[in-house]
Design an enzyme around this catalytic site. Sequence first.
Site, PDB file in Angstrom:
ATOM      1  N   ALA A 133      -9.843  -3.003  12.410  1.00  0.00           N
ATOM      2  CA  ALA A 133     -10.285  -4.257  13.023  1.00  0.00           C
ATOM      3  C   ALA A 133     -11.257  -4.034  14.168  1.00  0.00           C
ATOM      4  O   ALA A 133     -11.712  -4.999  14.791  1.00  0.00           O
ATOM      5  CB  ALA A 133      -9.072  -5.035  13.520  1.00  0.00           C
ATOM      6  N   HIS A 207      -1.175   5.807  15.111  1.00  0.00           N
ATOM      7  CA  HIS A 207      -0.575   4.971  14.049  1.00  0.00           C
ATOM      8  C   HIS A 207      -0.736   5.585  12.653  1.00  0.00           C
ATOM      9  O   HIS A 207      -1.546   5.181  11.838  1.00  0.00           O
ATOM     10  CB  HIS A 207      -1.033   3.526  14.088  1.00  0.00           C
ATOM     11  CG  HIS A 207      -2.490   3.242  14.261  1.00  0.00           C
ATOM     12  ND1 HIS A 207      -3.477   3.840  13.513  1.00  0.00           N
ATOM     13  CD2 HIS A 207      -3.125   2.359  15.075  1.00  0.00           C
ATOM     14  CE1 HIS A 207      -4.644   3.354  13.872  1.00  0.00           C
ATOM     15  NE2 HIS A 207      -4.461   2.466  14.825  1.00  0.00           N
ATOM     16  N   ASN A 210      -2.237   4.499   9.003  1.00  0.00           N
ATOM     17  CA  ASN A 210      -3.152   3.377   9.150  1.00  0.00           C
ATOM     18  C   ASN A 210      -4.494   3.833   9.703  1.00  0.00           C
ATOM     19  O   ASN A 210      -4.564   4.651  10.615  1.00  0.00           O
ATOM     20  CB  ASN A 210      -2.551   2.309  10.064  1.00  0.00           C
ATOM     21  CG  ASN A 210      -1.312   1.681   9.460  1.00  0.00           C
ATOM     22  OD1 ASN A 210      -0.196   1.897   9.924  1.00  0.00           O
ATOM     23  ND2 ASN A 210      -1.484   0.903   8.409  1.00  0.00           N
ATOM     24  N   ARG A 218      -5.025  16.101  -4.162  1.00  0.00           N
ATOM     25  CA  ARG A 218      -6.112  17.072  -4.117  1.00  0.00           C
ATOM     26  C   ARG A 218      -6.953  16.938  -2.851  1.00  0.00           C
ATOM     27  O   ARG A 218      -7.910  17.689  -2.654  1.00  0.00           O
ATOM     28  CB  ARG A 218      -7.020  16.913  -5.360  1.00  0.00           C
ATOM     29  CG  ARG A 218      -6.373  17.398  -6.649  1.00  0.00           C
ATOM     30  CD  ARG A 218      -7.367  17.446  -7.801  1.00  0.00           C
ATOM     31  NE  ARG A 218      -7.849  16.124  -8.149  1.00  0.00           N
ATOM     32  CZ  ARG A 218      -7.249  15.301  -9.017  1.00  0.00           C
ATOM     33  NH1 ARG A 218      -6.128  15.700  -9.616  1.00  0.00           N
ATOM     34  NH2 ARG A 218      -7.765  14.118  -9.289  1.00  0.00           N
ATOM     35  N   PHE A 239       7.469  -2.530   9.563  1.00  0.00           N
ATOM     36  CA  PHE A 239       7.662  -2.564   8.114  1.00  0.00           C
ATOM     37  C   PHE A 239       6.562  -3.366   7.414  1.00  0.00           C
ATOM     38  O   PHE A 239       6.708  -3.744   6.253  1.00  0.00           O
ATOM     39  CB  PHE A 239       9.048  -3.096   7.736  1.00  0.00           C
ATOM     40  CG  PHE A 239      10.194  -2.271   8.276  1.00  0.00           C
ATOM     41  CD1 PHE A 239      10.043  -0.919   8.553  1.00  0.00           C
ATOM     42  CD2 PHE A 239      11.438  -2.846   8.529  1.00  0.00           C
ATOM     43  CE1 PHE A 239      11.097  -0.156   9.044  1.00  0.00           C
ATOM     44  CE2 PHE A 239      12.499  -2.098   9.020  1.00  0.00           C
ATOM     45  CZ  PHE A 239      12.330  -0.756   9.284  1.00  0.00           C
ATOM     46  N   ASP A 264       1.249  -1.328  18.935  1.00  0.00           N
ATOM     47  CA  ASP A 264      -0.129  -1.716  18.633  1.00  0.00           C
ATOM     48  C   ASP A 264      -0.260  -3.237  18.726  1.00  0.00           C
ATOM     49  O   ASP A 264      -1.047  -3.858  18.006  1.00  0.00           O
ATOM     50  CB  ASP A 264      -0.544  -1.209  17.246  1.00  0.00           C
ATOM     51  CG  ASP A 264      -2.056  -1.201  17.038  1.00  0.00           C
ATOM     52  OD1 ASP A 264      -2.790  -1.287  18.042  1.00  0.00           O
ATOM     53  OD2 ASP A 264      -2.496  -1.134  15.882  1.00  0.00           O
ATOM     54  N   LEU A 297      -5.738  -5.308   8.364  1.00  0.00           N
ATOM     55  CA  LEU A 297      -4.758  -5.430   9.436  1.00  0.00           C
ATOM     56  C   LEU A 297      -5.437  -5.255  10.784  1.00  0.00           C
ATOM     57  O   LEU A 297      -6.303  -4.386  10.950  1.00  0.00           O
ATOM     58  CB  LEU A 297      -3.649  -4.391   9.279  1.00  0.00           C
ATOM     59  CG  LEU A 297      -2.606  -4.670   8.186  1.00  0.00           C
ATOM     60  CD1 LEU A 297      -1.731  -3.454   7.970  1.00  0.00           C
ATOM     61  CD2 LEU A 297      -1.756  -5.875   8.546  1.00  0.00           C
ATOM     62  N   ALA A 298      -5.025  -6.079  11.756  1.00  0.00           N
ATOM     63  CA  ALA A 298      -5.668  -6.063  13.075  1.00  0.00           C
ATOM     64  C   ALA A 298      -4.603  -5.968  14.162  1.00  0.00           C
ATOM     65  O   ALA A 298      -4.252  -6.954  14.809  1.00  0.00           O
ATOM     66  CB  ALA A 298      -6.512  -7.329  13.262  1.00  0.00           C
TER      67      ALA A 298
END
Length: 368
Positions: A133, A207, A210, A218, A239, A264, A297-298
């Site tokens: 974000a 984090h 993320n 590989r 979660f 966060d 996700l922010a």
Amino acid sequence: MKLTNVRIIAPYREFIGTIEIEEGKIKRIKEGKEEGENLEGMIAIPGFVDIHTHGIGGYDFTSWDNKEDFIKNMLEMKKIYLKHGVTTFLPTTVTIPKENLMEACKAIGEIEDESIPGIHLEGPYISEKHAGAQDTRYIRNPDVKEIKECLELSKGKIKTITVAPEKDLDFISVLSKLGIHPSVGHTDADYDTAVKAFFSGADRTTHMFNAMRPFHHRDPGVILASINFSRYIEIISDFIHVDREVIKFLLNSVGINRIVAVTDSIIATDLKDGNYTLGKTTITVKDGKALTREGRLAGSTLTMDKAFRNLSSLRSLSEAVVMTSQNPAMAVDLKDRGSLEPGKKADIVILDEDLKVEKVYLNGENYF
């Protein structure tokens, strides 16, 4: 002052006992009931330490332009954090223009508050590919001169910097020599580059899972490098950012002594769904989940007391305490807090049987 007849979660053990407090510190801990404040049926744990948080309750440390607003927001944030049991936190920036970053560093330099011992710079030296974000317009290459200026303005209070090591591996060792904890994150580093970063002085992963190169059998990337070599590994235990089964896998792989629980959290935490900001980026919160316009996700709307309850559902209370208090304190050299032991700060959280915050003592003073 004595807190007595309370279930004490001390390092790696728990018992019903008494905590004696004197001059803001824990003087003595002993099994058994004595004269004092009777906390029968309650649980005593050390205050939570959140070393990666952007904001809460309508306040944050990323959306403002001047030192005065930064300071005001920090102090207002502290009041709300305390209600969730957080007695120490590092205000965390995102990737913002240089002039705003300097104002944030000036602000932390003027704060004389043991609950706010320093700052975490999450960027601006991160990967454009894994910016999440964060605003890619303000991402820049590692700049030692800029960091030294930030360090001077903050009066030495830069505790940690999240950096993508593929930008400049030598920068990692420079940060370490300056007394700053480099944290690998928002990165597209491959396995070899990440390993070199940890051997150059990086001692944390931001984090985990993320905003980083994903794991592939590989191309194991920074994830396997972190499992193998990172001293501390941040995890957002809502979660949402990481599935509970993956957190269980991580705990089984590396043990509890390397896991640092962080929130966060963003400005929208503790507020209703709606539109908010993260730095210069507009985000939308729906059902407690914060997303950019592109659907990334922010940050989170997680609080540390909920993080503690979630981790407690996976491990014991004493192990959850290690991850939410002891490890985060140790990860940024705060050796005077993070556990219930004689000589430590009397930052104590009292929980009910459902693990909800009932009382908070800050330096031995009852906050609520």
